[in-house]
Design an enzyme around this catalytic site. Structure first.
Site, PDB file in Angstrom:
ATOM      1  N   CYS A 243      -7.029  -0.956   3.333  1.00 18.30           N
ATOM      2  CA  CYS A 243      -8.468  -0.691   3.398  1.00 18.30           C
ATOM      3  C   CYS A 243      -9.113  -0.799   2.028  1.00 18.30           C
ATOM      4  CB  CYS A 243      -8.746   0.709   3.927  1.00 18.30           C
ATOM      5  SG  CYS A 243      -7.529   1.319   5.076  1.00 18.30           S
TER       6      CYS A 243
ATOM      7  N   ARG B 135      13.003  10.314  -3.249  1.00 24.47           N
ATOM      8  CA  ARG B 135      12.917  11.390  -2.256  1.00 24.47           C
ATOM      9  C   ARG B 135      14.005  11.266  -1.196  1.00 24.47           C
ATOM     10  NH1 ARG B 135       7.218  13.426  -2.001  1.00 24.47           N
ATOM     11  NH2 ARG B 135       6.356  12.816  -4.001  1.00 24.47           N
TER      12      ARG B 135
ATOM     13  N   VAL C 242      13.539  -7.075   9.476  1.00 25.83           N
ATOM     14  CA  VAL C 242      14.271  -6.870  10.726  1.00 25.83           C
ATOM     15  C   VAL C 242      13.925  -8.022  11.664  1.00 25.83           C
ATOM     16  CG1 VAL C 242      14.549  -5.375  12.735  1.00 25.83           C
ATOM     17  CG2 VAL C 242      14.425  -4.395  10.431  1.00 25.83           C
TER      18      VAL C 242
ATOM     19  N   ASP D 217      -0.414   0.352  13.146  1.00 25.95           N
ATOM     20  CA  ASP D 217      -1.179  -0.766  13.694  1.00 25.95           C
ATOM     21  C   ASP D 217      -0.469  -1.509  14.824  1.00 25.95           C
ATOM     22  OD1 ASP D 217      -2.867  -0.054  11.665  1.00 25.95           O
ATOM     23  OD2 ASP D 217      -2.760  -1.950  10.578  1.00 25.95           O
TER      24      ASP D 217
ATOM     25  N   ASN E 235      -1.310   7.079   9.302  1.00 22.42           N
ATOM     26  CA  ASN E 235      -0.772   8.228   8.577  1.00 22.42           C
ATOM     27  C   ASN E 235      -0.529   9.409   9.501  1.00 22.42           C
ATOM     28  OD1 ASN E 235      -0.577   8.216   5.427  1.00 22.42           O
ATOM     29  ND2 ASN E 235      -2.226   6.825   5.949  1.00 22.42           N
TER      30      ASN E 235
ATOM     31  N   TRP F 118     -33.831  19.981  10.727  1.00 19.88           N
ATOM     32  CA  TRP F 118     -33.070  19.505  11.893  1.00 19.88           C
ATOM     33  C   TRP F 118     -32.226  18.342  11.401  1.00 19.88           C
ATOM     34  CZ3 TRP F 118     -33.050  21.740  16.717  1.00 19.88           C
ATOM     35  CH2 TRP F 118     -34.110  22.593  17.052  1.00 19.88           C
TER      36      TRP F 118
END
Lengths: 473, 473
Positions: A55, A82, A92, A303, A325, A454
């Site tokens: 994005c 991590r 793949v 996606d 996400n 308003w």
């Protein structure tokens, strides 16, 4: 080569296909919940990057973002640190559901090998629509889906003398790229196949975008079907040919650079070949826990999946980082032994072209008709701030409400500062199933620098309430 | 003089006390629904103006709004042109409920007369808190509730040589006036009786406002109880004396101008004398149709009533133009023969000090405790835009959720651009009774110029969800 279904001594293996938002969110969340002694995580990414913001590409191309790397939320090295076994440039090529294994190919060496899994996450993303037209492979014709795409486009901009740009498509990517090229000093023409730009809005609201873009100096051509890209010296693009608008026949638009912003489709060739269930839009079908339907140990998100539209009750395909996400987070929680669901979307999307803000949530008129819903529609003009406060900018709000029940069905907003994120109020109201009458009493923030007394959303809700009442039974 | 309870030949009379937001909204809406042949509308206003924006006064004083008249939404002449018999400078001095009449006095001539009514609207507003201290009547000591107040303050600013301003009170009016005086070039000291400014926030969030105001060059003194105003030559103010903060004893703050921003109380002396029901905060008590409890033909709205807090289930007094307008609309609909309700508030309020935006909705910690609720609280830091997008500004979000159920109880936000109106998402979620876990899946607008991929409100909701789970039973 990994053995198939080995005895892993109580340690499970999670395999993730795709190293972008959904896949790496899933991997990271699963890692948070399960340490490496209990869960091995292997992730395959065929490209050069992980976890980047597609994005953000228009803003990088347009110069608002200086460096490519700013768009990368987490690098391969950070993921590895991590405890994720991340295999870059590894594609793949097959999912063997029966044997619970995937075949992966090293893109550079061509070496292939099988990797077995206990749990699988499919996050293969989307591929851009790229029409099969003469000249599409000319130099200077660019998609803008990947960071490599963005870099290639920037290289073209850096080396091209001419200043004429044609953008094909007038959806989010198209209008954002029009802004980017305008910022780079190009004369921009947008060729739009539809009635008005931003087909995710009703045409009457798209018309406001059209007029604003023309006011910025962008040439917007509606009803234009691109039929050919013209190639000039050195294989470089020199123009685009389009049929239409109706009655105008074949027109040539000179171009030194062409950007394709036609949209994307789910990248589900692998899943299809594996016999996994796909929906009407070509995306994987999942349950609310993001499990691929009928498969206890396979999840999919981002996606490449279809999502439940909570307003229409049907499935849609929406390629948007925020959904990817969230879905990745849900998948990682479930794959890590916890419990979470992604209940669906209401179809919120925001964008901008220069100072013009564009937002929508819920159903357009044609969506409502398709869902079998009868509705009333109102459009109001209001202001982003108290009328007397400096910087108050006009804002147009269109609202759809169901006939008789008065339930909110959708909201579209076009305006300047403060317009886009106002749609969030309608998004929450849609999620809660509120009527427009209930919305008139919403306790929204008011102070002169932030809203008229308003709020524009409340003005629209009042008018919609009156329209529902007036239509009666 | 009008006769009491005359035969009006089927034509009803609606009498409105108070010509500002609530009263004139009610009158206007009733007029829309009932033509003058069927409903006569008489409105009494003791001041010089109708339908003005008190909330806009700080921006007029600060110079953002050039002219007083920009703050007037509708003039007496405009109201009269719509068929409302508006009597300016006419103060109602008594409500005779038994005889269904009000006594009104012409402020200039002193003439009094009775006017009977079939239906009555009480919209007497609020009066500023003005402590009884020595020196309070010194020249240069100003409230800022009315347009006359604002003009008097501007006159003082125009004729005062010195540049030292003291603002007493650090709530909305206080901090907005601090900005206004800063904009006018004054050295501003704010004397705050409480722990931190913006007592409508929890002190930890108020602390962020404190620090930001100090960063703007405003001197903020907490724990300071004003005891005296010092008068100098010509009866002009020359300083303010305060006790505290604790341990610091009596301190003199030199001042060339003093602004009182201590808050307001419901103006209900008339209602009290008439025996109408008042609540614990001194405001009129109404039902959901805004009828004064126990009185079929009397409505009340605006700053003189108490409102139902939908989160705590108890009554509060909130003086805010947006509530006054909504309540007036509801009253006018009901008095005009239709049907509408004002279901209550969730306590949303937004403000700013220069570029700092401040927002809250729902309960603070002490409100939750007072309501008997157990809760968890989380605070997160996020960003107004994608981190890489220019202008991304930090934002702190604090969220309260009920223990066990996870129901959202409140949200406070302090940040820069884009912070304040984000609280609307929480306001709608509160209204719908959502849990923080359900909020994590909200489909909020995402694009890099408008939000990180996880909107700050969603980040807070995620952390709050984890906190609820961690606390367990």
């Amino acid at each position: 080569m990994d053995a198939t279904r080995p005895d892993r001594g109580g340690r499970e293996r999670l395999v993730v296909i795709g190293g972008d938002a959904a896949g790496m969110s899933a991997a990271s969340q699963a890692r948070r919940l399960r340490d490496p002694e209990r869960l091995e995580i292997i992730a395959f990414e065929r490209g050069h990057f992980t976890s980047f913001s597609a994005c953000g590409i228009p803003y990088w191309v347009g110069g608002d973002v200086a460096e490519r790397d700013e768009l990368i939320a987490r690098t391969p090295e950070e993921h590895r640190a991590r405890g994720i076994d991340l295999r870059m440039r590894t594609e793949v090529t097959e999912i063997d559901v029966a044997a619970a294994r995937v075949r992966a190919r090293d893109v550079d060496s061509g070496t292939e090998s099988w990797t077995s899994y206990d749990k699988l996450v499919i996050a293969t993303g989307a591929r851009p629509v790229r029409p099969e037209l003469p000249g599409m492979d000319a130099r200077g014709v660019h998609g803008v889906q990947t960071l490599d795409d963005g870099q290639a486009l920037l290289d073209t901009l850096a080396t091209t003398q001419g200043r004429r740009a044609v953008v094909v498509g007038a959806g989010y990517i198209g209008v954002e790229m029009a802004e980017a090229l305008l910022n780079r000093g190009y004369e921009v023409t947008v060729l739009n196949r539809g009635t008005e730009p931003m087909a995710t809005l009703d045409p009457d609201m798209g018309r406001l975008v059209h007029e604003a873009m023309e006011g910025m100096g962008i040439t917007m051509v509606n009803g234009a079907e691109v039929t050919e890209v013209l190639t000039g010296a050195g294989g470089r693009v020199r123009g685009v040919v389009a049929e239409g608008p109706e009655g105008s026949g074949r027109t040539e638009y000179p171009a030194d650079v062409v950007v394709l912003g036609i949209g994307v489709r789910p990248e589900t060739a692998l899943a299809k070949a594996a016999g996994l269930p796909l929906g009407a839009h070509g995306g994987l079908l999942t349950d609310l826990a993001m499990r691929v339907r009928g498969h206890e140990n396979i999840w999919a998100g981002g996606d490449c999946v279809e999502v439940l539209d909570l307003v229409s009750g049907s499935e849609r395909h929406i390629a948007l980082g925020t959904h990817a996400n969230k879905q990745g987070q849900v998948i990682g929680t479930n794959a890590g032994g916890g419990y979470a669901t992604f209940p669906g979307v209401v179809g919120t999307a925001v964008s901008k072209v220069c100072a013009l803000e564009i937002a929508r949530t819920g159903l357009r008129e044609k969506d409502a008709r398709r869902a079998g819903l009868q509705y009333v529609t109102v459009t109001i003009e209001s202001s982003s701030r108290a009328g007397y406060y400096p910087g108050a900018a006009p804002m147009t709000v269109k609202m759809l409400a169901e006939r008789r029940t008065g339930r909110l069905l959708g909201t579209q907003i076009v305006g300047r500062e403060g317009a886009a994120k106002r749609v969030d109020v309608a998004a929450v109201a849609l999620t809660a199933g509120m009527t427009v009458e209930r919305m008139t009493a919403l306790d929204l923030g008011y102070a002169p620098p932030f809203s008229p007394v308003w709020d524009p959303v409340l003005v629209a809700a009042r008018k919609a309430t009156a329209a529902v009442r007036a239509q009666g039974a």
